[in-house]
Design a protein around this motif. Structure first.
Motif, mmCIF file in Angstrom:
data_model
loop_
_atom_site.group_PDB
_atom_site.id
_atom_site.type_symbol
_atom_site.label_atom_id
_atom_site.label_comp_id
_atom_site.label_asym_id
_atom_site.label_seq_id
_atom_site.Cartn_x
_atom_site.Cartn_y
_atom_site.Cartn_z
ATOM 1 N N LYS A 13 0.819 -1.215 0.000
ATOM 2 C CA LYS A 13 0.000 0.000 0.000
ATOM 3 C C LYS A 13 0.853 1.265 0.000
ATOM 4 O O LYS A 13 0.365 2.326 -0.378
ATOM 5 C CB LYS A 13 -0.963 0.006 1.180
ATOM 6 C CG LYS A 13 -0.302 0.146 2.536
ATOM 7 C CD LYS A 13 -1.334 0.151 3.631
ATOM 8 C CE LYS A 13 -0.672 0.396 4.980
ATOM 9 N NZ LYS A 13 -1.675 0.492 6.034
ATOM 10 N N ASP A 14 2.120 1.166 0.383
ATOM 11 C CA ASP A 14 3.012 2.332 0.450
ATOM 12 C C ASP A 14 3.980 2.416 -0.719
ATOM 13 O O ASP A 14 4.735 3.385 -0.838
ATOM 14 C CB ASP A 14 3.813 2.318 1.752
ATOM 15 C CG ASP A 14 2.917 2.398 2.982
ATOM 16 O OD1 ASP A 14 1.857 3.062 2.898
ATOM 17 O OD2 ASP A 14 3.270 1.807 4.016
ATOM 18 N N VAL A 15 3.977 1.437 -1.592
ATOM 19 C CA VAL A 15 4.966 1.391 -2.670
ATOM 20 C C VAL A 15 4.777 2.538 -3.674
ATOM 21 O O VAL A 15 5.725 2.934 -4.339
ATOM 22 C CB VAL A 15 4.961 -0.001 -3.348
ATOM 23 C CG1 VAL A 15 3.816 -0.142 -4.312
ATOM 24 C CG2 VAL A 15 6.279 -0.278 -4.019
ATOM 25 N N VAL A 26 9.160 -6.050 -1.140
ATOM 26 C CA VAL A 26 7.702 -6.071 -0.996
ATOM 27 C C VAL A 26 7.216 -7.511 -0.887
ATOM 28 O O VAL A 26 7.834 -8.424 -1.419
ATOM 29 C CB VAL A 26 6.991 -5.347 -2.165
ATOM 30 C CG1 VAL A 26 7.292 -3.864 -2.157
ATOM 31 C CG2 VAL A 26 7.355 -5.954 -3.498
ATOM 32 N N THR A 27 6.105 -7.667 -0.194
ATOM 33 C CA THR A 27 5.541 -8.994 0.044
ATOM 34 C C THR A 27 4.062 -8.980 -0.316
ATOM 35 O O THR A 27 3.349 -8.037 0.013
ATOM 36 C CB THR A 27 5.718 -9.379 1.529
ATOM 37 O OG1 THR A 27 7.107 -9.299 1.859
ATOM 38 C CG2 THR A 27 5.207 -10.780 1.798
ATOM 39 N N GLY A 28 3.625 -10.020 -1.007
ATOM 40 C CA GLY A 28 2.220 -10.128 -1.378
ATOM 41 C C GLY A 28 1.916 -11.472 -1.997
ATOM 42 O O GLY A 28 2.745 -12.390 -1.980
ATOM 43 N N GLU A 76 7.794 4.647 -11.648
ATOM 44 C CA GLU A 76 6.978 5.157 -10.559
ATOM 45 C C GLU A 76 5.499 4.946 -10.850
ATOM 46 O O GLU A 76 5.117 4.614 -11.967
ATOM 47 C CB GLU A 76 7.278 6.640 -10.338
ATOM 48 C CG GLU A 76 8.692 6.871 -9.828
ATOM 49 C CD GLU A 76 9.020 8.340 -9.656
ATOM 50 O OE1 GLU A 76 8.109 9.148 -9.432
ATOM 51 O OE2 GLU A 76 10.209 8.675 -9.748
ATOM 52 N N ALA A 77 4.686 5.160 -9.838
ATOM 53 C CA ALA A 77 3.248 4.895 -9.920
ATOM 54 C C ALA A 77 2.602 5.540 -11.133
ATOM 55 O O ALA A 77 2.704 6.731 -11.351
ATOM 56 C CB ALA A 77 2.561 5.368 -8.650
ATOM 57 N N THR A 78 1.986 4.706 -11.951
ATOM 58 C CA THR A 78 1.166 5.146 -13.068
ATOM 59 C C THR A 78 -0.187 4.484 -12.867
ATOM 60 O O THR A 78 -0.267 3.257 -12.834
ATOM 61 C CB THR A 78 1.780 4.693 -14.406
ATOM 62 O OG1 THR A 78 3.134 5.138 -14.472
ATOM 63 C CG2 THR A 78 1.009 5.248 -15.577
#
Length: 112
Positions: A13-15, A26-28, A76-78
C-alpha cells in the motif's frame, strides 16, 4: 567494486511513494505471470506491483503463493501501479500477511 543496496521494507500500500531506483522489498500474493514478457503481478489488500522477472532464473511460484520480491523500482506509480525489476523472488507461504503488515508498520515508524 560495486555493492548491492539493501532493500527497504515497503508495504504494497506504500509502494506508490517509492521513486525510480529505490531498492525495495515487498511482500504479497503471486497473482499472475506472463513468461512472454517476463512480467509478474503481486497483490495484497487491493494494492499491486508489477514485477519484471527478466533477471530471475529459478522455479516460479504458483498463483496464490505468498512471495517476497527484492529489487529496484523502475517505473513510478502510473494509475496506482509501480513496476520493479526483481533480483530475488522467494516464496514465504508460512508468513502471516496481517501480522507481517503490523510489524513492518511498527518497524518503519520507529526508524523515522
Amino acid at each position: 567494486m560495486s555493492t548491492v543496496p539493501s532493500a527497504r521494507l515497503v508495504l504494497l500500500k506504500d509502494v506508490v511513494e517509492c521513486r525510480n531506483g529505490d531498492s525495495i522489498r515487498v511482500t504479497g500474493l503471486w497473482k499472475k505471470y506472463d513468461a512472454g514478457i517476463d512480467l509478474a503481478v503481486i497483490q495484497y489488500d487491493g494494492h499491486e506491483v508489477q514485477v519484471d522477472t527478466a533477471h530471475i532464473d529459478q522455479i516460479w511460484p504458483i498463483e496464490g503463493d505468498i512471495v517476497q520480491c527484492l529489487g529496484e523500482v523502475t517505473e513510478e506509480a502510473t494509475f496506482g501501479t509501480v513496476r520493479m525489476s526483481a533480483r530475488v523472488i522467494r516464496i514465504v507461504n508460512t508468513l502471516n500477511l496481517d501480522l507481517y503488515e503490523k510489524v513492518v508498520q511498527l518497524r518503519n515508524s520507529t526508524m523515522s
